[in-house]
Design an enzyme around this catalytic site. Structure first.
Site, PDB file in Angstrom:
ATOM      1  N   GLU B  71       1.024  -1.407  -0.102  1.00  0.00           N
ATOM      2  CA  GLU B  71       0.109   0.222   0.267  1.00  0.00           C
ATOM      3  C   GLU B  71       1.115   1.147  -0.291  1.00  0.00           C
ATOM      4  O   GLU B  71       0.270   2.405  -0.365  1.00  0.00           O
ATOM      5  CB  GLU B  71      -1.272   0.374   1.135  1.00  0.00           C
ATOM      6  CG  GLU B  71      -2.038  -0.532   1.504  1.00  0.00           C
ATOM      7  CD  GLU B  71      -1.662  -2.240   1.364  1.00  0.00           C
ATOM      8  OE1 GLU B  71      -0.520  -2.835   1.735  1.00  0.00           O
ATOM      9  OE2 GLU B  71      -2.362  -3.184   0.751  1.00  0.00           O
ATOM     10  N   HIS B 140     -10.235  -5.691   9.966  1.00  0.00           N
ATOM     11  CA  HIS B 140     -11.104  -5.258   9.045  1.00  0.00           C
ATOM     12  C   HIS B 140     -12.205  -4.474   8.949  1.00  0.00           C
ATOM     13  O   HIS B 140     -12.862  -4.705   7.643  1.00  0.00           O
ATOM     14  CB  HIS B 140     -11.470  -6.340   7.611  1.00  0.00           C
ATOM     15  CG  HIS B 140     -10.166  -7.135   7.290  1.00  0.00           C
ATOM     16  ND1 HIS B 140      -9.615  -7.981   8.499  1.00  0.00           N
ATOM     17  CD2 HIS B 140     -10.187  -7.351   6.524  1.00  0.00           C
ATOM     18  CE1 HIS B 140      -8.855  -8.560   7.770  1.00  0.00           C
ATOM     19  NE2 HIS B 140      -9.001  -8.320   6.383  1.00  0.00           N
TER      20      HIS B 140
END
Lengths: 406, 340
Positions: B71, B140
Site C-alpha cells: 500500500e 477489517h
C-alpha cells in the site's frame, strides 16, 4: 579535556565506506542465482546422504501430522461451503515447510506467523478442537470469539496471534530477536511470510534492522508462487526473495520447500548459527500453493488445472516424504492403516464441528474486557447500557445462546 | 458494464451499487486519458470485490494497473503520478489496509498544495471499502470517516446508493483536489432503481451538499453510508407510530453541509445522529458541535442523541459483532429518547 574526549568518541563511530575502484562502466544486475538445497528427489530417493539424520520417530510424527492437516483442511474448507464456518485458509502443498521448520526449532522460540502455518501450531500441540472452536467463534475459543477464522495465537505455545495486515509481524520479529540477544537468551524469533508479503515496505525495514542491529531472528519466506492471483513474475524481479537477503548483509539459504529433510536440516543449521553468531538468518522455501488462497478465492480463474495437478502429483511434499520413508524402511505403509488415519482425523474434525456448533456464543461481558488492562468507566457504562437494552428487548435476542446469559 | 443494467421501465434501470461504481469508473477512464485505476487485484482478477470487473479487458494494463503488495508503495507512486498530471483512482482493498499508506495520503496528498503555495496539485481519488462488513473482525471493520474528515486539504465523500455512487465518484475524479471516497462492502450488493439521467456520462452530484432522503417534521436523523438504510427503515417504522422523521444523507463529510442540517433543525427541533464508527471525535460529535456554535442551538427542544458503534475493536463472534454496531431498533430507540 572534555571536548577532546567527546571528539574521539565521535571518530570511533565513523567507519569509512570501503574504497575500491574500477575504470570502466560495467553495471551489475544479477548475482549468481542461489540454488535450492535438496536432500531427497521428487521420488523420495536420498541424494544428500549426510543429511539423513532425523530420528525415525520424529519423521513418522511429522508424516502423521502432514496427513492430519491435509484431512483437516479438506473438511474445514468444505464446512465453509456448507455455511458451518464463515472463512478458512488451507495449506495444501506447504506442510513440509511449516511442520518441518517447527520440528527443527526449540519450544521456547517465538513464532510470528502470517496465516498459513497450521503446521507450526499443530506441531507444538494446538489441537483440532482449538482450531475448530476458533473458526466457529464459540465460548470455548481461546481468543474469546474476537478474531476471524485462522487468526489464532497461543501464549503457551509461544506463537504470536495471527494479524491480518500483511508483513507487520516481520519487523516485530526483528524487535523480539533484538530483545533475545540483548538479554542473552537461547531463543530466536522465527517469522513466516509469503513471497507476496515480502513486497511490503515492512519487510525491507525488518531485514535491514535485523542485520544492522544484530537480532536473533530467523526470516522464513514461503514462496508458493501466488499471492492471491498475482504470480511471482508480477510480484518482483531479481533472484526471488532470497536474492535480496545477502544485499542486507544477511546469511541466506534457498531450500526446496517440498523436501522435508532439506527443510528440517536447513532450519536446524540456521538456528544454531543464529545463537552462535548472534545474527539473523534468512531462508526462502520454494513450494507451491496447491489450494485456493482462501475460501473467498477460486484459483482456476487465473491458473490452469494442469499446472495445479503437475505440482500435486509431481512435486508433493507428502508423497516425497512418504516414498522416502518407504524406501528407507522407516515406516510400514499399508493402505488399510493409512486410510484409517485419515478416517480418524476426518471423524474427529466432524465431531469437533458438531460439538463446536452446539456450544454457546461468547459471553457479552467479554465485549468490553481486554480493550485496556481493566474495564475503564466509560466502557463499564456502555456495558450497563447494553444489559439494560437486552433486558428490555430480551425477546428480540437469543440470550439463552450467550454464555452466562445476561 | 452498462449492458448488465436491467431495464425496468421507460426512464429507469435497476443496478447494484457495485455496478454503479464500476460504470462511473469506466466512463471517467474513457473520458480522460489521464485517469487510471491502480491497486491490488484490480486488473486481471477483476477486483477483490469485483468492483472493477471488465475494466481490464476493456482498457488494458496501461489504464488498469495491478500492483505488488505494498500500500505504501502504490499510494506513494500514485501521489507522485498525480503531482505530475495523471489522475489516479487508487483502490485500497479496504481502508483498514490504507493505514499502511496513510502518510502518503495525509502528509503528501492532503497537504502539498498548501505547502507548495499552490505549485503542486494532487488530483487523486482514494477509494475502497470502509467500516464494518460481516464477520471480518477488528482489523477489517474500522470506520475511517472521522479520521480523514478531520484533515484540511482532503475532500471526503461517502455514498449510500447508486445515485450517490455514480454522481459522487464522477465528481471526485473531475475534482482537482485529493478525495477520500468511503464505500461500503455490504452496500455493494444492494440494488436500486436508477433514472436514466443518472446513467448519463456527465451525471455529477455537487460536492459539499447533503441530500434529504425523506422529509419529516418531528425529528432530524443525520447519517451517511450504510446507516442511511437503517435510518430509512427506522423512519418507516416510526411513521406507523405517528412519528415523522426527516432523514439527511450527508453524502459529503468534508466539507460538511451544515446548512442543510441547520435548516432541518429549524423545522423539527430534535436531532439524532447515526454512524457506525466509534463515538469519540466522530461525525456525530462534529454535528453536535456545529449545532452548538450556530443559531440552530436555539431551535433545539432537546439535546442531540448520538447513535454510534461500541467503543471496542470489532469482535468476530456473530453475537458479539451484532451488538457492536447500530441497527434499526437502536435508531428507533434513539428517536423515542429524543422525543421524551
Amino acid at each position: 579535556m572534555k571536548h577532546f574526549m567527546r571528539f574521539s568518541k565521535i571518530s570511533k563511530a565513523f567507519k569509512e565506506v570501503p574504497s575500491q575502484y574500477v575504470y570502466q562502466i560495467n553495471p551489475i544486475q544479477n548475482f549468481e542465482q542461489i540454488k535450492q538445497f535438496r536432500v531427497i528427489d521428487l521420488e523420495g530417493n536420498l541424494i544428500a546422504k549426510e543429511y539423513n539424520n532425523i530420528p525415525k520417530e520424529t519423521l513418522n510424527q511429522i508424516f502423521d501430522l502432514m496427513l492430519t492437516i491435509e484431512e483437516m483442511d479438506n473438511i474445514l474448507y468444505m464446512s465453509q461451503r456448507q455455511g458451518k464456518i464463515s472463512f478458512y485458509m488451507t495449506s495444501f502443498g506447504e506442510t513440509a515447510t511449516t511442520v518441518g521448520t517447527t520440528a527443527a526449532l526449540q519450544p521456547q522460540d517465538f513464532i510470528f506467523p502470517q496465516y498459513r502455518e497450521q503446521g507450526s501450531f499443530m506441531w507444538r500441540g494446538f489441537t483440532i478442537e482449538q482450531i475448530v472452536n476458533q473458526c466457529i467463534g464459540n465460548h470455548l475459543d481461546g481468543g474469546k470469539g474476537r478474531q476471524m477464522p485462522v487468526h489464532y495465537g497461543s501464549k503457551d505455545l509461544n506463537i504470536v496471534t495471527v494479524s491480518s495486515p500483511l508483513t507487520t509481524q516481520v519487523p516485530q520479529a526483528s524487535g523480539a530477536g533484538y530483545g533475545f540477544r540483548v538479554n542473552g537468551e537461547n531463543k530466536i524469533a522465527a517469522t513466516w511470510f509469503g513471497e507476496g508479503a515480502a513486497s511490503e515496505g515492512d519487510f525491507h525495514s525488518a531485514m535491514n534492522f535485523a542485520q544492522t542491529l544484530k537480532c536473533q531472528t530467523l526470516f522464513l519466506c514461503r514462496n508458493n508462487h501466488y499471492a492471491i492471483s498475482t504470480p511471482t513474475d508480477d510480484q518482483f524481479k531479481g533472484d526471488t526473495i532470497a536474492g535480496k537477503a545477502p544485499a542486507y548483509g544477511m546469511r541466506t539459504l534457498k531450500i526446496d520447500g517440498n523436501d522435508l529433510l532439506a527443510v528440517y536440516n536447513g532450519v536446524k543449521y540456521a538456528r544454531e548459527e543464529i545463537i552462535k553468531n548472534k545474527e539473523p538468518f534468512f531462508i526462502e522455501f520454494i513450494t507451491y500453493r496447491i489450494g485456493d488462497h482462501s475460501t473467498s478465492d477460486h484459483s482456476v480463474l487465473y491458473r490452469s488445472q494442469e499446472e495445479i495437478d503437475s505440482w500435486k502429483s509431481g512435486n508433493n511434499p507428502i508423497n516425497r516424504l512418504g516414498l522416502f520413508l518407504k524406501k528407507q524402511g522407516l515406516r510400514q505403509f499399508n493402505d488399510e492403516h493409512d486410510n484409517q488415519i485419515r478416517k480418524d482425523v476426518k471423524n474427529r474434525v466432524i465431531a469437533a464441528l458438531k460439538h463446536g456448533s452446539e456450544q454457546q456464543s461468547p459471553s457479552i461481558h467479554d465485549l468490553f474486557t481486554d480493550v485496556y488492562d481493566e474495564v475503564l468507566p466509560h466502557l463499564q457504562d456502555q456495558y450497563t447500557q447494553l444489559r439494560e437494552h437486552l433486558t428490555k428487548y430480551k425477546d428480540q435476542y437469543p440470550i439463552n445462546k450467550f454464555k452466562g446469559g445476561l | 458494464m452498462l449492458r448488465i443494467v436491467h431495464k425496468l421501465r421507460c426512464g429507469f434501470a435497476k443496478m447494484t451499487v457495485r455496478e454503479a461504481i464500476n460504470s462511473a469508473m469506466a466512463q471517467e477512464i474513457e473520458r480522460d486519458q489521464n485517469v487510471f485505476l491502480i491497486g491490488e487485484e484490480v486488473g486481471q482478477y477483476q477486483g477483490a470485490y469485483k468492483v472493477s470487473k471488465g475494466l481490464y479487458d476493456r482498457f488494458g494494463k496501461s489504464r488498469i494497473w495491478d500492483t505488488p503488495i505494498t500500500e505504501a508503495g502504490f499510494t506513494g507512486l500514485s501521489v507522485g503520478a498525480a503531482m505530475y498530471g495523471l489522475k489516479p483512482i487508487v483502490e485500497f482493498m479496504t481502508f483498514n489496509f490504507a493505514m499502511q499508506a496513510i502518510d502518503h495520503v495525509i502528509n503528501s496528498a492532503a497537504k502539498l498544495h498548501y505547502m507548495s503555495a499552490g505549485g503542486l496539485k494532487t488530483s487523486i481519488v482514494f477509494r475502497g471499502i470502509n467500516g464494518a462488513a460481516a464477520a471480518v473482525a477488528a482489523q477489517h471493520s474500522q470506520c475511517f470517516a472521522a479520521w480523514y474528515s478531520q484533515v484540511p486539504g482532503l475532500i471526503v465523500l461517502s455514498p449510500y446508493d447508486c445515485d450517490d455512487a455514480r454522481g459522487l465518484l464522477k465528481a471526485a475524479v473531475r475534482n482537482p483536489n485529493p478525495v477520500v471516497f468511503l464505500e461500503n462492502e455490504i452496500m455493494y450488493n444492494e440494488a436500486f432503481e436508477v433514472p436514466d439521467n443518472v446513467m448519463d456520462k456527465d451525471y455529477l452530484i455537487p460536492i459539499g451538499k447533503a441530500k434529504i432522503m425523506r422529509e419529516g417534521k418531528d425529528v432530524t436523523i443525520v447519517t451517511f453510508s450504510k446507516m442511511v438504510k437503517f435510518s430509512m427503515l427506522a423512519a418507516a417504522e416510526l411513521e406507523r407510530e405517528g412519528i415523522s422523521c426527516e432523514v439527511i444523507n450527508l453524502r459529503t463529510l468534508k466539507p460538511l453541509d451544515r446548512n442543510t442540517v441547520i435548516e432541518s433543525i429549524k423545522k423539527t427541533h430534535r436531532v439524532v445522529t447515526v454512524e457506525e464508527g466509534w463515538g469519540q471525535c466522530g461525525i456525530g460529535a462534529e454535528i453536535c458541535s456545529i449545532i452548538n456554535e450556530t443559531n440552530a442551538f436555539f431551535h433545539l427542544d432537546a439535546p442531540v442523541v448520538r447513535v454510534t458503534g461500541a467503543d471496542i475493536p470489532t469482535p468476530y463472534a456473530f453475537n458479539l459483532e451484532e451488538l457492536s454496531f447500530p441497527k434499526t431498533h437502536n435508531i428507533v430507540e434513539a428517536v423515542k429518547l429524543v422525543l421524551k
